[in-house]
Design a protein around this motif. Structure first.
Motif, PDB file in Angstrom:
ATOM      1  N   GLY A 283     -16.485  -6.363  63.560  1.00  0.00           N
ATOM      2  CA  GLY A 283     -17.128  -7.645  63.363  1.00  0.00           C
ATOM      3  C   GLY A 283     -18.177  -7.625  62.640  1.00  0.00           C
ATOM      4  N   CYS A 284     -18.819  -6.589  62.090  1.00  0.00           N
ATOM      5  CA  CYS A 284     -20.019  -6.550  61.203  1.00  0.00           C
ATOM      6  C   CYS A 284     -19.902  -7.229  59.950  1.00  0.00           C
ATOM      7  CB  CYS A 284     -20.261  -4.853  60.784  1.00  0.00           C
ATOM      8  SG  CYS A 284     -21.699  -4.810  59.795  1.00  0.00           S
ATOM      9  N   PRO A 285     -20.848  -8.237  59.888  1.00  0.00           N
ATOM     10  CA  PRO A 285     -20.598  -9.357  58.982  1.00  0.00           C
ATOM     11  C   PRO A 285     -20.765  -8.609  57.457  1.00  0.00           C
ATOM     12  CG  PRO A 285     -22.771  -9.613  59.876  1.00  0.00           C
ATOM     13  CD  PRO A 285     -22.029  -8.776  60.957  1.00  0.00           C
ATOM     14  N   VAL A 286     -21.649  -7.755  57.378  1.00  0.00           N
ATOM     15  CA  VAL A 286     -21.733  -7.019  56.174  1.00  0.00           C
ATOM     16  C   VAL A 286     -21.196  -5.544  55.751  1.00  0.00           C
ATOM     17  CG1 VAL A 286     -23.839  -8.142  55.720  1.00  0.00           C
ATOM     18  CG2 VAL A 286     -23.890  -5.942  56.770  1.00  0.00           C
ATOM     19  N   GLY A 287     -20.175  -5.150  56.842  1.00  0.00           N
ATOM     20  CA  GLY A 287     -19.478  -4.119  56.726  1.00  0.00           C
ATOM     21  C   GLY A 287     -20.266  -2.618  56.564  1.00  0.00           C
ATOM     22  N   SER A 288     -21.174  -2.630  57.093  1.00  0.00           N
ATOM     23  CA  SER A 288     -22.242  -1.729  57.265  1.00  0.00           C
ATOM     24  C   SER A 288     -22.300  -0.423  58.060  1.00  0.00           C
ATOM     25  CB  SER A 288     -24.013  -2.001  57.108  1.00  0.00           C
ATOM     26  OG  SER A 288     -24.121  -2.412  58.502  1.00  0.00           O
ATOM     27  N   ILE A 289     -21.562  -0.768  59.010  1.00  0.00           N
ATOM     28  CA  ILE A 289     -21.290   0.430  59.936  1.00  0.00           C
ATOM     29  C   ILE A 289     -19.696   0.887  59.819  1.00  0.00           C
ATOM     30  CG2 ILE A 289     -20.701  -1.298  61.762  1.00  0.00           C
ATOM     31  CD1 ILE A 289     -21.833   0.547  64.068  1.00  0.00           C
ATOM     32  N   ASN A 290     -19.610   2.296  59.913  1.00  0.00           N
ATOM     33  CA  ASN A 290     -18.305   2.802  59.884  1.00  0.00           C
ATOM     34  C   ASN A 290     -18.229   4.297  60.149  1.00  0.00           C
ATOM     35  OD1 ASN A 290     -19.360   4.000  56.939  1.00  0.00           O
ATOM     36  ND2 ASN A 290     -18.970   1.824  56.420  1.00  0.00           N
ATOM     37  N   ARG A 291     -17.177   5.090  59.981  1.00  0.00           N
ATOM     38  CA  ARG A 291     -16.962   6.398  60.268  1.00  0.00           C
ATOM     39  C   ARG A 291     -17.592   7.376  59.179  1.00  0.00           C
ATOM     40  NH1 ARG A 291     -15.289   7.769  65.130  1.00  0.00           N
ATOM     41  NH2 ARG A 291     -13.842   6.799  66.134  1.00  0.00           N
ATOM     42  N   GLY A 292     -17.984   8.334  59.366  1.00  0.00           N
ATOM     43  CA  GLY A 292     -18.432   9.309  58.303  1.00  0.00           C
ATOM     44  C   GLY A 292     -17.177  10.293  58.269  1.00  0.00           C
ATOM     45  N   GLU A 293     -17.503  11.374  57.380  1.00  0.00           N
ATOM     46  CA  GLU A 293     -16.273  12.149  56.922  1.00  0.00           C
ATOM     47  C   GLU A 293     -15.781  13.006  58.028  1.00  0.00           C
ATOM     48  OE1 GLU A 293     -17.545  14.667  53.617  1.00  0.00           O
ATOM     49  OE2 GLU A 293     -17.660  12.997  52.299  1.00  0.00           O
ATOM     50  N   THR A 294     -16.767  13.226  59.237  1.00  0.00           N
ATOM     51  CA  THR A 294     -16.371  14.010  60.323  1.00  0.00           C
ATOM     52  C   THR A 294     -16.112  13.158  61.607  1.00  0.00           C
ATOM     53  OG1 THR A 294     -18.616  14.374  60.916  1.00  0.00           O
ATOM     54  CG2 THR A 294     -17.567  15.891  59.299  1.00  0.00           C
ATOM     55  N   GLY A 295     -16.121  11.769  61.499  1.00  0.00           N
ATOM     56  CA  GLY A 295     -15.559  10.777  62.451  1.00  0.00           C
ATOM     57  C   GLY A 295     -17.049  10.196  63.139  1.00  0.00           C
ATOM     58  N   GLU A 296     -18.152  10.622  62.627  1.00  0.00           N
ATOM     59  CA  GLU A 296     -19.506  10.234  63.411  1.00  0.00           C
ATOM     60  C   GLU A 296     -19.451   8.755  62.853  1.00  0.00           C
ATOM     61  OE1 GLU A 296     -20.617  11.486  59.055  1.00  0.00           O
ATOM     62  OE2 GLU A 296     -19.285  12.258  60.759  1.00  0.00           O
ATOM     63  N   ILE A 297     -20.324   7.753  63.698  1.00  0.00           N
ATOM     64  CA  ILE A 297     -20.468   6.510  63.426  1.00  0.00           C
ATOM     65  C   ILE A 297     -21.862   6.873  62.278  1.00  0.00           C
ATOM     66  CG2 ILE A 297     -21.073   4.120  64.141  1.00  0.00           C
ATOM     67  CD1 ILE A 297     -18.366   5.203  65.062  1.00  0.00           C
ATOM     68  N   VAL A 298     -21.826   5.935  61.428  1.00  0.00           N
ATOM     69  CA  VAL A 298     -22.851   5.968  60.249  1.00  0.00           C
ATOM     70  C   VAL A 298     -23.177   4.477  60.141  1.00  0.00           C
ATOM     71  CG1 VAL A 298     -23.489   6.515  57.992  1.00  0.00           C
ATOM     72  CG2 VAL A 298     -22.298   7.929  59.203  1.00  0.00           C
ATOM     73  N   ILE A 299     -24.416   3.827  60.135  1.00  0.00           N
ATOM     74  CA  ILE A 299     -24.958   2.601  59.580  1.00  0.00           C
ATOM     75  C   ILE A 299     -25.581   2.686  58.391  1.00  0.00           C
ATOM     76  CG2 ILE A 299     -26.409   0.704  60.369  1.00  0.00           C
ATOM     77  CD1 ILE A 299     -25.918   1.650  63.256  1.00  0.00           C
ATOM     78  N   ARG A 300     -25.162   2.080  57.425  1.00  0.00           N
ATOM     79  CA  ARG A 300     -25.624   2.147  55.993  1.00  0.00           C
ATOM     80  C   ARG A 300     -27.002   1.336  55.830  1.00  0.00           C
ATOM     81  NH1 ARG A 300     -22.402   6.211  54.346  1.00  0.00           N
ATOM     82  NH2 ARG A 300     -20.210   6.030  55.176  1.00  0.00           N
ATOM     83  N   ASP A 301     -27.574   1.570  54.838  1.00  0.00           N
ATOM     84  CA  ASP A 301     -28.977   0.941  54.453  1.00  0.00           C
ATOM     85  C   ASP A 301     -28.954  -0.726  54.357  1.00  0.00           C
ATOM     86  OD1 ASP A 301     -29.973   3.148  54.697  1.00  0.00           O
ATOM     87  OD2 ASP A 301     -30.395   3.730  52.418  1.00  0.00           O
TER      88      ASP A 301
END
Length: 767
Positions: free
Chosen positions: A656-674
């Motif tokens: 549900g992130c309205p701007v799509g800024s949270i997703n998985r990184g290359e090794t499955g970690e959770i990453v929140i973008r700038d």
């Protein structure tokens, strides 16, 4: 004109990677002209979400994604007409900019992008677009009538091939890799156990002989990986020159909010699930394609909300399930429906007398049970009570049990009683009242938050309390509740009872992140995705039985499966005397949601000296000087479970992130973008308090190009940003600094399923 308040421009390159000079960002007006969006009843708000799409030019041979990579985006292949219309619109905008600049118009009145270019760059860009437009027009004119447009979905003008990655250096994990290995060893040979196609996350499957599958213009692919937060299932390579629009999940969510589009996608999704996952089940291997197609109408895609009971022990086995997504908890002795086998003659006699006794003193609760019964049951019970009959006739018993079980399943006394429930429990006798109080002692205080299993537990216990002589005590005919297993994606459940034609041997419950007490999860009003659901494929047994009767080969195949199931059950029962503790049985294990953690942070309190080195290392590891680890949290056995990201199996924080800024990184970690806008939805949805909202120390500064993306829109002010542990993926070592810095080996990151669910020999437990 109303002012548009835009979010921070997304940096899709951070998610997609592998940017090429020819990749470009489109304006909101240009995006709306694409056939994917122009037919929508209400198109996506591109002006409010700049930078969430990226147009990629794909010359022949370009690799768009690789198998095993994290999938945070989806792709749409532009049609020939799409490219022509887009370039014509851009050419018109470019020429208008050239003319406007020559006429001395203000820069702010010029084209959103082209106004940033110099006169020389404008002329160069005009020449490039004219040349390319001429090529695509010739391509369009060479197509047969109707092709190259939205009305011809089967055209094969631009094609991308899906190739199984056969790199010998990569680990062979998962079903897709096993298929690839088997096919590589025996390419060209076909047999009943080898499929013709290998399903992947695309509109077409991979041919098992060539290891390739076509992608056509106007097709959307990669959306299952984008939506389900799963790795890419194949490597995609452009076969011809084409254009692909890459988009973040929030754009895909907006597409799915359109009813007509959603209906089309649901149908495609169902077909992929049926052909992709269900067709590969061993029980269907001996069916021909025609036989399987006849079986398809009896196969359903079903959802169960978190906490819902999928089926209960002792129920008839009328179907079996395949788990598409989510976790399912398997329980023994967790049944609550009344069964005829529990009742003796004395129970029936007492039940009739107690039901007709309207003088119940517990706030009229017995009358509420009585009112839940039908008039036919009233007449039968009253007649039996008046005649002092020893029992009820079989049809009346069946009807009465059915209606009482409906009360257990659908009853709402837990909520309708409200505050009086406490008074009822206090007024109850020491024996049954105490038992009833202990039954719900660990339930949530707010009764409207009880799970379905908790509601059933309460209503069965309430019946035993209100009708003590008539309703048998469940615990007298069953042992304590026990967790047998946790099942995940791809697992089959209920098949043993179906194949052996026996009642259910266990209770299965849709398991999700429990409320840990750190956050009260708020359902996403737009998607309704939180609490998340368990998605299942349901296969009807009656229809399958018809195929058994008509297919000797299928009967033989199923017979082998049944024999193997029997041997497995015998082996498991033999191991029970030797093994203990395979599944933790404490309520804390469930309530803390430990099973979700793929890289769960634990601190061994027997070793920890409280030196705080782990937290200090976390601070040093991040440029913003903010810790992602807090030495606060629940305890389980000898471990502290601190507030830090667990890398969940089902990360609901990403939904549900309205701007799509949270997703998985290359090794499955959770990453929140700038480009996070600080809405705190991910922090609210994380059940474990792992995401923190940190105040920004300075305002976000936009580059000139980012300002051009916004056009006339204004940026929504951002005062804070979500922060989550990224497992130190940005460091060269790729190792969590908190674990490395601990001088006493007290801090650890573990896979909860491997760490907690290993069988332990009985002799080891005793020692």
């Amino acid at each position: 004109m109303a002012k548009v308040l835009a979010m921070l421009p997304a940096e899709l390159a951070d998610v997609a990677g592998d940017l090429q000079p020819d990749d470009e960002l489109l304006t909101a007006d240009e995006l709306q002209s694409l056939s994917l969006f122009e037919s929508l009843k209400k198109g996506p708000s591109f002006a409010r979400f700049p930078g969430t799409t990226l147009l990629r030019r794909c010359p022949r041979g370009r690799v768009m994604c690789q198998q095993g990579e994290a999938g945070a985006t989806a792709f749409y292949i532009l049609t020939t007409d799409d490219v022509v219309r887009l370039r014509e619109k851009q050419l018109a905008g470019l020429r208008e900019t050239i003319a406007g600049r020559a006429a001395g118009r203000p820069e702010e009145d010029l084209h959103q992008y082209f106004g940033m270019l110099t006169d020389r760059e404008l002329r160069s860009r005009e020449f490039e677009i004219e040349k390319e437009l001429e090529q695509w027009k010739r391509r369009s004119e060479s197509l047969p009538a109707g092709e190259g447009s939205e009305t011809a979905p089967e055209r094969q003008v631009a094609t991308a091939h899906l190739l199984v990655d056969l790199d010998a250096n990569r680990p062979r994990r998962g079903l897709l890799h096993r298929f690839a290995d088997a096919i590589r060893r025996g390419r060209g040979r076909r047999g009943p156990d080898r499929p013709d196609f290998i399903p992947v996350d695309g509109p077409a499957d991979i041919d098992a002989r060539t290891l390739r599958g076509p992608l056509h213009e106007s097709e959307l692919w990669g959306e299952m990986s984008c939506m389900n937060r799963a790795p890419r299932s194949a490597t995609v390579i452009a076969e011809q020159d084409c254009y692909m629009l890459e988009m973040l999940r929030n754009v895909l969510d907006m597409l799915h909010s359109d009813p007509a589009y959603k209906q089309r996608m649901d149908q495609k999704y169902r077909q992929r699930v049926l052909q992709g996952h269900v067709r590969r089940l061993s029980v269907f291997q001996s069916l021909s394609d025609d036989e399987f197609e006849r079986l398809v109408p009896s196969i359903e895609l079903v959802d169960f909300e978190s906490g819902a009971t999928i089926f209960e022990e002792h129920e008839p086995s009328d179907c079996f399930y395949v788990i598409r997504s989510g976790l399912v908890k398997v329980l023994k002795n967790a049944w609550y429906f009344l069964r005829d086998a529990e009742f003796k003659d004395r129970h029936w006699k007492s039940l009739c007398e107690e039901l007709t006794d309207a003088g119940g003193h517990e706030s009229g609760l017995r009358e509420k049970v009585w009112s839940a019964l039908s008039s036919d049951s009233h007449a039968a019970v009253q007649e039996a009570a008046a005649a002092a009959a020893a029992t009820l006739a079989l049809p009346h018993r069946q009807t009465l049990l059915k209606e009482l079980n409906h009360f257990i399943r659908q009853g709402d006394l837990h909520t309708s009683l409200g505050k009086t429930l406490k008074q009822v429990l206090e007024a109850a006798g020491a024996d049954m009242g105490g038992q009833l109080r202990s039954t719900i002692a660990d339930f949530p205080k707010e009764t409207d938050r009880w799970s379905e299993l908790e509601r059933r537990t309460f209503h069965r216990a309430l019946l035993e309390h209100l009708l003590p002589a008539g309703v048998p005590k469940r615990l007298e005919s069953s042992g304590p509740r026990r967790t047998l297993a946790y099942l995940g994606r791809g697992d089959i459940m209920g098949e043993i009872g179906v194949l052996l034609e026996q009642p259910r041997s266990a209770t299965c419950v849709a398991y999700d992140h429990p409320d840990s007490g750190y956050h009260q999860r708020i359902p996403d009003a737009r998607t309704g995705a939180v609490p998340s659901r368990v998605e299942l494929v349901r296969i009807d047994w009656q229809s399958f039985r018809q195929f058994l009767e008509s297919s000797p080969r299928l009967r033989e195949h199923v017979g082998r499966i049944v024999d193997e199931r029997k041997r497995r059950i015998e082996r498991e029962q033999a191991d029970l005397g030797r093994l203990r503790g395979a599944i933790p049985q404490t309520k804390d294990f469930d309530q803390l949601g430990l099973i979700q953690g793929q890289r769960l942070m634990l601190i061994d309190l027997d070793r920890c000296t409280r030196c705080n080195a782990c937290v200090e290392a976390c601070v040093v590891a991040h440029e913003d000087g903010q810790t992602r680890l807090y030495l606060d949290g629940p305890r389980y056995e000898k471990y502290l479970v601190p507030l830090s990201c667990r890398q969940c199996l089902d990360p609901v924080c990403m939904i549900g992130c309205p701007v799509g800024s949270i997703n998985r990184g290359e090794t499955g970690e959770i990453v929140i973008r700038d480009w996070c806008i600080g809405c705190s939805l991910c922090a609210d949805q994380c059940p474990y308090g792992s995401i923190q909202m940190n105040e920004l120390r300075q305002n976000v500064e936009l580059s000139g190009f980012e300002k051009s993306l916004l056009g006339a829109a204004e940026v929504k002010p951002v005062s804070e940003r979500a922060v989550v542990c990224d497992m130190c993926s940005s460091l060269p070592s790729q190792q969590p600094s908190c674990v490395y810095a601990c001088p006493h080996d007290a801090a650890m990151r573990v896979n909860a399923q491997e760490f907690f669910l290993q069988p332990v020999p009985l002799e080891a437990r005793n020692n």
